[in-house]
Design a protein around this motif. Structure first.
Motif, PDB file in Angstrom:
ATOM      1  N   ILE A   1      12.776  16.681  -7.693  1.00 34.89           N
ATOM      2  CA  ILE A   1      12.421  17.163  -9.027  1.00 34.89           C
ATOM      3  C   ILE A   1      10.920  17.408  -9.120  1.00 34.89           C
ATOM      4  CG2 ILE A   1      12.346  16.564 -11.479  1.00 34.89           C
ATOM      5  CD1 ILE A   1      14.952  14.994 -11.035  1.00 34.89           C
ATOM      6  N   PHE A   2      10.130  16.466  -8.603  1.00 30.98           N
ATOM      7  CA  PHE A   2       8.681  16.637  -8.628  1.00 30.98           C
ATOM      8  C   PHE A   2       8.247  17.803  -7.754  1.00 30.98           C
ATOM      9  CE2 PHE A   2       7.868  12.511 -10.631  1.00 30.98           C
ATOM     10  CZ  PHE A   2       6.754  12.829 -11.382  1.00 30.98           C
ATOM     11  N   LEU A   3       8.956  18.010  -6.643  1.00 27.44           N
ATOM     12  CA  LEU A   3       8.635  19.143  -5.773  1.00 27.44           C
ATOM     13  C   LEU A   3       8.825  20.444  -6.532  1.00 27.44           C
ATOM     14  CD1 LEU A   3       7.835  19.682  -2.791  1.00 27.44           C
ATOM     15  CD2 LEU A   3      10.265  20.006  -2.322  1.00 27.44           C
ATOM     16  N   PHE A   4       9.906  20.522  -7.285  1.00 24.24           N
ATOM     17  CA  PHE A   4      10.164  21.713  -8.082  1.00 24.24           C
ATOM     18  C   PHE A   4       9.130  21.848  -9.189  1.00 24.24           C
ATOM     19  CE2 PHE A   4      13.284  25.005  -8.862  1.00 24.24           C
ATOM     20  CZ  PHE A   4      13.012  25.393 -10.165  1.00 24.24           C
ATOM     21  N   TYR A   5       8.794  20.726  -9.813  1.00 22.48           N
ATOM     22  CA  TYR A   5       7.884  20.731 -10.966  1.00 22.48           C
ATOM     23  C   TYR A   5       6.454  21.061 -10.571  1.00 22.48           C
ATOM     24  CZ  TYR A   5       5.327  18.626 -14.914  1.00 22.48           C
ATOM     25  OH  TYR A   5       4.489  18.393 -15.959  1.00 22.48           O
ATOM     26  N   SER A   6       5.987  20.487  -9.480  1.00 21.67           N
ATOM     27  CA  SER A   6       4.576  20.621  -9.118  1.00 21.67           C
ATOM     28  C   SER A   6       4.302  21.687  -8.067  1.00 21.67           C
ATOM     29  CB  SER A   6       4.039  19.283  -8.588  1.00 21.67           C
ATOM     30  OG  SER A   6       4.730  18.896  -7.426  1.00 21.67           O
ATOM     31  N   PHE A   7       5.355  22.236  -7.444  1.00 18.72           N
ATOM     32  CA  PHE A   7       5.150  23.171  -6.339  1.00 18.72           C
ATOM     33  C   PHE A   7       5.878  24.490  -6.564  1.00 18.72           C
ATOM     34  CE2 PHE A   7       5.794  23.909  -1.528  1.00 18.72           C
ATOM     35  CZ  PHE A   7       4.707  24.760  -1.502  1.00 18.72           C
TER      36      PHE A   7
ATOM     37  N   ARG B   1       0.806  -1.222   0.000  1.00 17.98           N
ATOM     38  CA  ARG B   1       0.000   0.000   0.000  1.00 17.98           C
ATOM     39  C   ARG B   1       0.840   1.273   0.000  1.00 17.98           C
ATOM     40  NH1 ARG B   1      -2.372   0.058   5.313  1.00 17.98           N
ATOM     41  NH2 ARG B   1      -3.749   1.715   4.570  1.00 17.98           N
ATOM     42  N   GLU B   2       2.139   1.166   0.221  1.00 14.52           N
ATOM     43  CA  GLU B   2       2.975   2.355   0.434  1.00 14.52           C
ATOM     44  C   GLU B   2       3.437   2.946  -0.893  1.00 14.52           C
ATOM     45  OE1 GLU B   2       3.596  -0.556   1.955  1.00 14.52           O
ATOM     46  OE2 GLU B   2       2.769  -0.072   3.933  1.00 14.52           O
ATOM     47  N   ILE B   3       3.083   4.206  -1.116  1.00 15.32           N
ATOM     48  CA  ILE B   3       3.557   4.953  -2.278  1.00 15.32           C
ATOM     49  C   ILE B   3       4.718   5.828  -1.824  1.00 15.32           C
ATOM     50  CG2 ILE B   3       2.971   6.673  -4.032  1.00 15.32           C
ATOM     51  CD1 ILE B   3       0.072   5.773  -3.831  1.00 15.32           C
ATOM     52  N   ASN B   4       5.887   5.596  -2.386  1.00 13.94           N
ATOM     53  CA  ASN B   4       7.075   6.336  -1.972  1.00 13.94           C
ATOM     54  C   ASN B   4       7.108   7.699  -2.670  1.00 13.94           C
ATOM     55  OD1 ASN B   4       9.461   7.017  -0.757  1.00 13.94           O
ATOM     56  ND2 ASN B   4      10.742   5.683  -2.016  1.00 13.94           N
ATOM     57  N   HIS B   5       6.146   8.526  -2.286  1.00 18.75           N
ATOM     58  CA  HIS B   5       6.040   9.864  -2.870  1.00 18.75           C
ATOM     59  C   HIS B   5       5.207  10.719  -1.926  1.00 18.75           C
ATOM     60  CE1 HIS B   5       6.582  12.707  -6.080  1.00 18.75           C
ATOM     61  NE2 HIS B   5       7.030  11.776  -6.897  1.00 18.75           N
ATOM     62  N   PHE B   6       5.129  12.041  -2.227  1.00 16.34           N
ATOM     63  CA  PHE B   6       4.322  12.920  -1.375  1.00 16.34           C
ATOM     64  C   PHE B   6       2.943  13.169  -1.965  1.00 16.34           C
ATOM     65  CE2 PHE B   6       7.078  15.626  -3.996  1.00 16.34           C
ATOM     66  CZ  PHE B   6       6.164  16.480  -4.597  1.00 16.34           C
ATOM     67  N   PHE B   7       2.659  12.608  -3.140  1.00 13.17           N
ATOM     68  CA  PHE B   7       1.307  12.619  -3.690  1.00 13.17           C
ATOM     69  C   PHE B   7       1.181  11.438  -4.638  1.00 13.17           C
ATOM     70  CE2 PHE B   7       3.571  14.498  -7.135  1.00 13.17           C
ATOM     71  CZ  PHE B   7       2.812  14.339  -8.276  1.00 13.17           C
TER      72      PHE B   7
END
Length: 310
Positions: A273-279, A171-177
């Motif tokens: 990278i996703f933090l920069f891209y999405s936030f 069940r664990e998604i290794n991400h913040f979303f």
């Protein structure tokens, strides 16, 4: 699939695997940046709506971009903030699917809007005498609607393909979303079709539009260099510099995220990278446009003077 496999009803977002003290620091930092994102993009929206001097095609597309950035950040950041406070709180499968759909939708819409904005700048500088004729209100609205419809439909395709997959654990998604690639890792079936569609979408939504933007700015650069006066060249370049910065930030981080082989980046680097891209991009966009655009700053000064007089 075997009959005794159970379906996962929710997921756990692992988020940032750091100490509790660092999580509180990140919570405060991200909350401030999120607040700035809402205020910055909200101010741009208000200025464009209230100031008649900003009722032009360029600012119409900028208002659409600000609206997408507000929605973009609001889709992922609240979940990320909640996860920093309560990492064990699960997100339902339906909630995860909805978050993934809106993330992809707003990302695709922003990509297409940036292409529309580059076309607007191309017409404004390379065909200035025909600018108002070509970029009329009807065409601008049609281009904006096209961006929203195409982005929504493509995101829906990804959501449907994701919905057909069975999830039987972990069940664990290794991400913040609920990022689509991270969710696909948990599927209990072959995900080749999903990955193929993602690759094709990257080619047509990232590479092809980027080529179009580069071609547009090649013509724009040639037109700017052909302007005789230094002041004219400076003014022409200033109208495009903000857009160039935003295009570089968006397409650069998006290509690194989805086109660079994942083996070259660790999961921690992918999160950054996703933090920069999405936030950070939605946070930086209003700052770039306000600091590098004299018309936006002038509209803000006029609004503040009007408020003081009132």
């Amino acid at each position: 699939m075997e009959n005794n496999q159970t379906t996962v009803a929710d997921f756990i977002l692992l988020g940032f695997l750091v100490s509790p003290e660092m999580k509180m620091f990140l919570f405060g930092l991200f909350f401030l940046l999120f607040t700035f994102t809402l205020l910055g993009n909200g101010i741009i929206l208000v200025l464009i709506c209230l100031d008649s001097r900003l009722q032009t095609p360029m600012y119409f597309f900028l208002s659409q971009l600000a609206l997408v950035d507000i929605s973009y950040a609001s889709n992922t950041v609240p979940q990320m903030l909640a996860n920093l406070l309560d990492p064990a709180k699960p997100i339902s499968f339906a909630g995860c699917l909805v978050q993934n759909f809106f993330f992809l939708m707003f990302a695709l819409i922003e990509c297409l809007l940036l292409v529309m904005m580059s076309y607007d700048r191309y017409v404004a500088i390379c065909h200035p005498l025909r600018y108002t004729l070509i970029m009329n209100r009807g065409l601008c609205i049609a281009l904006a609607i096209t961006s929203w419809v195409v982005g929504s439909l493509l995101a829906l395709v990804h959501a449907i393909l994701l919905l057909r997959l069975p999830f039987c654990g972990p069940r664990e998604i290794n991400h913040f979303f609920c990022e689509i690639l991270s969710v696909l890792k948990l599927a209990c079936a072959d995900t080749w079709l999903n990955k193929l569609v993602i690759f094709v979408a990257c080619v047509f939504i990232l590479i092809v539009p980027l080529c179009f933007v580069l071609i547009s700015y090649t013509h724009i650069l040639g037109a700017i260099l052909g302007i005789q006066s230094r002041e004219g060249r400076r003014k022409a370049f200033s109208t495009c510099s903000s857009h160039i910065c935003v295009v570089g930030l968006f397409f650069g981080t998006a290509i690194i995220t989805y086109m660079v082989p994942k083996s070259r980046n660790s999961e921690k680097e992918q999160k950054i990278i996703f933090l920069f891209y999405s936030f950070f991009n939605p946070t930086l966009n209003p700052l770039i446009y306000s600091l590098r655009n004299a018309e936006v700053k002038g509209a803000l000064r006029r609004l503040l003077r009007k408020e003081r007089v009132g």
